[in-house]
Design a protein around this motif. Structure first.
Motif, short mmCIF file in Angstrom:
data_model
loop_
_atom_site.label_atom_id
_atom_site.label_comp_id
_atom_site.label_asym_id
_atom_site.label_seq_id
_atom_site.Cartn_x
_atom_site.Cartn_y
_atom_site.Cartn_z
N GLY A 46 0.78 -1.23 0.00
CA GLY A 46 0.00 0.00 0.00
C GLY A 46 0.82 1.28 0.00
N TYR A 47 2.14 1.17 -0.06
CA TYR A 47 3.01 2.36 -0.07
C TYR A 47 2.82 3.12 -1.38
N ASN A 48 3.04 4.43 -1.36
CA ASN A 48 2.71 5.24 -2.54
C ASN A 48 3.91 5.77 -3.31
N LYS A 49 5.10 5.27 -3.05
CA LYS A 49 6.28 5.74 -3.80
C LYS A 49 6.86 4.56 -4.57
N CYS A 50 7.25 4.84 -5.82
CA CYS A 50 7.82 3.78 -6.65
C CYS A 50 8.79 4.38 -7.65
N CYS A 51 9.52 3.51 -8.31
CA CYS A 51 10.35 3.92 -9.43
C CYS A 51 10.03 2.98 -10.59
N GLN A 52 10.23 3.46 -11.80
CA GLN A 52 10.00 2.61 -12.96
C GLN A 52 11.33 2.04 -13.41
N LEU A 53 11.38 0.74 -13.56
CA LEU A 53 12.60 0.08 -14.01
C LEU A 53 12.87 0.45 -15.46
N THR A 54 14.13 0.59 -15.80
CA THR A 54 14.49 1.03 -17.14
C THR A 54 14.48 -0.10 -18.15
#
Length: 95
Positions: A46-54
């Motif tokens: 449920g956490y709201n921070k992410c990164c997009q993998l390249t």
């Protein structure tokens, strides 16, 4: 008998459709906004921070490091076709 509002709603021309959904990136961004209208939310914690993998179009949660796709849990899951092809097919069926 009342007019069916769905049946008689204004359609989207092919040119308008291609302006909005003509590229894979536009389709991806639309699906992202539909899936997470208030921003990314990890399906695991449920956490709201992410990164997009390249290397792949996956979002990775900053907290639990769970990777998820914008298509996971949708009708597009496990598809080999590009989103652009799916969007075009849905457009042609609905118009």
């Amino acid at each position: 008998m009342a007019i069916n509002k769905v049946q008689f709603q204004k359609g989207l021309s092919l040119n308008e459709f291609l302006k909005q959904y003509g590229t894979e990136e536009q389709c991806f961004n639309t699906l992202y906004k539909l899936r997470w209208p208030e921003g990314f939310q990890c399906p695991n914690c449920g956490y709201n921070k992410c990164c997009q993998l390249t290397t792949r179009k996956l979002q990775q949660c900053h907290k639990c490091h769970q990777q998820t796709s914008v298509t996971a849990g949708t009708i597009f899951e496990s598809t080999k076709l590009p989103l652009k092809t799916w969007f075009q097919g849905m457009y042609l069926i609905s118009q």
